[in-house]
Design a protein around this motif. Structure first.
Motif, PDB file in Angstrom:
ATOM      1  N   THR A   1       0.834  -1.194   0.000  1.00  0.00           N
ATOM      2  CA  THR A   1       0.000   0.000   0.000  1.00  0.00           C
ATOM      3  C   THR A   1       0.873   1.249   0.000  1.00  0.00           C
ATOM      4  O   THR A   1       1.771   1.376   0.822  1.00  0.00           O
ATOM      5  CB  THR A   1      -0.916  -0.004   1.246  1.00  0.00           C
ATOM      6  N   PRO A   2       0.611   2.184  -0.929  1.00  0.00           N
ATOM      7  CA  PRO A   2       1.446   3.390  -0.998  1.00  0.00           C
ATOM      8  C   PRO A   2       1.171   4.350   0.160  1.00  0.00           C
ATOM      9  O   PRO A   2       0.089   4.326   0.765  1.00  0.00           O
ATOM     10  CB  PRO A   2       1.026   4.024  -2.326  1.00  0.00           C
ATOM     11  N   ASN A   3       2.122   5.188   0.449  1.00  0.00           N
ATOM     12  CA  ASN A   3       1.981   6.220   1.461  1.00  0.00           C
ATOM     13  C   ASN A   3       0.916   7.213   1.005  1.00  0.00           C
ATOM     14  O   ASN A   3       0.897   7.626  -0.142  1.00  0.00           O
ATOM     15  CB  ASN A   3       3.329   6.922   1.652  1.00  0.00           C
ATOM     16  N   LEU A   4       0.019   7.616   1.897  1.00  0.00           N
ATOM     17  CA  LEU A   4      -1.065   8.529   1.537  1.00  0.00           C
ATOM     18  C   LEU A   4      -0.566   9.905   1.124  1.00  0.00           C
ATOM     19  O   LEU A   4      -1.255  10.640   0.430  1.00  0.00           O
ATOM     20  CB  LEU A   4      -2.060   8.660   2.694  1.00  0.00           C
ATOM     21  N   LEU A   5       0.640  10.271   1.555  1.00  0.00           N
ATOM     22  CA  LEU A   5       1.199  11.572   1.192  1.00  0.00           C
ATOM     23  C   LEU A   5       1.930  11.516  -0.146  1.00  0.00           C
ATOM     24  O   LEU A   5       2.397  12.529  -0.647  1.00  0.00           O
ATOM     25  CB  LEU A   5       2.153  12.062   2.289  1.00  0.00           C
ATOM     26  N   GLY A   6       2.047  10.309  -0.712  1.00  0.00           N
ATOM     27  CA  GLY A   6       2.671  10.166  -2.018  1.00  0.00           C
ATOM     28  C   GLY A   6       4.180  10.063  -2.005  1.00  0.00           C
ATOM     29  O   GLY A   6       4.811  10.035  -3.050  1.00  0.00           O
ATOM     30  N   LYS A   7       4.781  10.031  -0.838  1.00  0.00           N
ATOM     31  CA  LYS A   7       6.239   9.883  -0.765  1.00  0.00           C
ATOM     32  C   LYS A   7       6.601   9.056   0.463  1.00  0.00           C
ATOM     33  O   LYS A   7       5.868   9.030   1.442  1.00  0.00           O
ATOM     34  CB  LYS A   7       6.920  11.249  -0.715  1.00  0.00           C
ATOM     35  N   GLY A   8       7.705   8.370   0.371  1.00  0.00           N
ATOM     36  CA  GLY A   8       8.124   7.537   1.487  1.00  0.00           C
ATOM     37  C   GLY A   8       7.375   6.213   1.535  1.00  0.00           C
ATOM     38  O   GLY A   8       6.690   5.831   0.595  1.00  0.00           O
ATOM     39  N   ILE A   9       7.512   5.536   2.656  1.00  0.00           N
ATOM     40  CA  ILE A   9       6.919   4.208   2.843  1.00  0.00           C
ATOM     41  C   ILE A   9       5.747   4.327   3.809  1.00  0.00           C
ATOM     42  O   ILE A   9       5.842   4.986   4.839  1.00  0.00           O
ATOM     43  CB  ILE A   9       7.987   3.238   3.409  1.00  0.00           C
ATOM     44  N   ALA A  10       4.648   3.666   3.482  1.00  0.00           N
ATOM     45  CA  ALA A  10       3.473   3.672   4.369  1.00  0.00           C
ATOM     46  C   ALA A  10       3.787   2.911   5.653  1.00  0.00           C
ATOM     47  O   ALA A  10       4.491   1.905   5.629  1.00  0.00           O
ATOM     48  CB  ALA A  10       2.278   3.047   3.664  1.00  0.00           C
ATOM     49  N   GLU A  11       3.258   3.402   6.767  1.00  0.00           N
ATOM     50  CA  GLU A  11       3.493   2.752   8.056  1.00  0.00           C
ATOM     51  C   GLU A  11       2.809   1.399   8.142  1.00  0.00           C
ATOM     52  O   GLU A  11       3.329   0.474   8.750  1.00  0.00           O
ATOM     53  CB  GLU A  11       3.002   3.651   9.183  1.00  0.00           C
ATOM     54  N   GLY A  12       1.652   1.251   7.529  1.00  0.00           N
ATOM     55  CA  GLY A  12       0.929  -0.011   7.589  1.00  0.00           C
ATOM     56  C   GLY A  12      -0.529   0.186   7.228  1.00  0.00           C
ATOM     57  O   GLY A  12      -0.902   1.198   6.642  1.00  0.00           O
ATOM     58  N   ILE A  13      -1.363  -0.783   7.602  1.00  0.00           N
ATOM     59  CA  ILE A  13      -2.796  -0.700   7.313  1.00  0.00           C
ATOM     60  C   ILE A  13      -3.599  -1.034   8.573  1.00  0.00           C
ATOM     61  O   ILE A  13      -3.133  -1.772   9.435  1.00  0.00           O
ATOM     62  CB  ILE A  13      -3.206  -1.636   6.150  1.00  0.00           C
ATOM     63  N   VAL A  14      -4.796  -0.464   8.640  1.00  0.00           N
ATOM     64  CA  VAL A  14      -5.707  -0.709   9.755  1.00  0.00           C
ATOM     65  C   VAL A  14      -6.697  -1.788   9.332  1.00  0.00           C
ATOM     66  O   VAL A  14      -7.226  -1.758   8.229  1.00  0.00           O
ATOM     67  CB  VAL A  14      -6.460   0.579  10.149  1.00  0.00           C
TER      68      VAL A  14
END
Length: 75
Positions: free
Chosen positions: A35-48
């Motif tokens: 899953t991509p980062n919601l801000l469009g950069k970096g790595i996503a922390e995870g999913i709920v």
């Protein structure tokens, strides 16, 4: 979904729904990494993860949890 309906009525922002699937630990772990980062950069922390029907467990409360992306922690 009652939760999303209430959030919409009261203007409470929510995170995007990525997928609505039967629970499978391996699948949600895979989704947490893809899953991509919601801000469009970096790595996503995870999913709920939350059940489709609200569930309360006496010892822990609401059954909602987060799968952390191991790449977020550099693992």
């Amino acid at each position: 979904d009652k939760f999303l309906d209430l959030c919409n009525v009261y203007g409470v922002p929510t995170i995007p729904l990525i997928s609505k699937i039967p629970y499978n630990f391996e699948e949600v772990c895979r989704l947490s990494e893809e899953t991509p980062n919601l801000l469009g950069k970096g790595i996503a922390e995870g999913i709920v993860i939350r059940p489709e029907k609200e569930r309360i467990e006496h010892k822990v409360g609401r059954c909602v949890f987060k799968i952390i992306n191991p790449k977020f922690w550099g693992l």
